[in-house]
Design a protein around this motif. Sequence first.
Motif, short mmCIF file in Angstrom:
data_model
loop_
_atom_site.label_atom_id
_atom_site.label_comp_id
_atom_site.label_asym_id
_atom_site.label_seq_id
_atom_site.Cartn_x
_atom_site.Cartn_y
_atom_site.Cartn_z
N GLY A 45 25.71 56.39 27.78
CA GLY A 45 24.49 55.91 28.74
C GLY A 45 24.27 54.52 28.68
N PHE A 46 24.10 53.87 27.64
CA PHE A 46 24.02 52.35 27.42
C PHE A 46 25.12 51.59 27.95
N LEU A 47 26.44 52.17 27.64
CA LEU A 47 27.61 51.34 28.25
C LEU A 47 27.67 51.54 29.89
N ILE A 48 27.34 52.63 30.36
CA ILE A 48 27.29 52.90 31.76
C ILE A 48 26.03 52.02 32.43
N THR A 49 24.83 52.12 31.77
CA THR A 49 23.78 51.28 32.30
C THR A 49 24.20 49.99 32.31
N ALA A 50 24.66 49.01 31.45
CA ALA A 50 25.07 47.76 31.51
C ALA A 50 26.23 47.46 32.53
N ALA A 51 27.24 48.39 32.60
CA ALA A 51 28.20 48.34 33.61
C ALA A 51 27.67 48.37 35.01
N LEU A 52 26.85 49.12 35.35
CA LEU A 52 25.96 49.43 36.55
C LEU A 52 25.44 48.14 36.75
N TRP A 53 24.82 47.66 35.82
CA TRP A 53 23.85 46.36 36.31
C TRP A 53 24.93 45.11 36.60
N ALA A 54 25.84 45.04 35.72
CA ALA A 54 27.01 44.00 35.81
C ALA A 54 27.73 44.02 37.36
N ILE A 55 28.01 45.28 37.61
CA ILE A 55 28.82 45.34 38.82
C ILE A 55 27.81 45.37 40.03
N ALA A 56 26.48 45.55 40.03
CA ALA A 56 25.74 45.59 41.12
C ALA A 56 25.35 44.26 41.31
#
Length: 190
Positions: free
Chosen positions: A1-12
Amino acid sequence: GFLITAALWAIAGMVTALPFMLAAPQLRFVDAVFEATSGLTTTGATVITGLDALPRSMLFYRQSLQFVGGMGIVILAVAIMPMLKVGGTQLFRAETTGPTRDHKLTPRIAETARALWFVYLGLNALCAGAYWIGGMSGFDAICHAMATVASSGFSTHDASFAYWDSPLLESIACVLMLVAATNFGMHWYA
């Protein structure tokens, strides 16, 4: 969950930087990513000068980044992920604090995200209406409501809120910032 959250913010941050590079003010990649990330994270720092001369479409775009970021872009994803058969509870917990962190407001996580968005939209509408009654134009009222409720700092003018030099508008902003700073789950319970 934390990894997906960080990835979503970076991509966004990178994806939402594109309009800043392709249209006025035509920023360099690094500046565009900074501006977009600042909006999405509701930091409110900016590298753009001459806001008064920018097209309204770009000003609205900047404010909408804060609007989405104010609730947490991941909360928006959580509302969509269950439709794709992807669990959203871990993402929700990674992005949430307060009484909604360990238990849901509603039985389904997507319904909880929807409930929080309902509160967020209601606060934005209330804020925009108060600003408009206080003397802002409709455009400025909507744009600054997005910044106020998101606890951010972007403005549609170089002088920011000082542009109006209005104690009434400043009082409205202070009250609504306090209301918006309260956990949205608490608003929902109330």
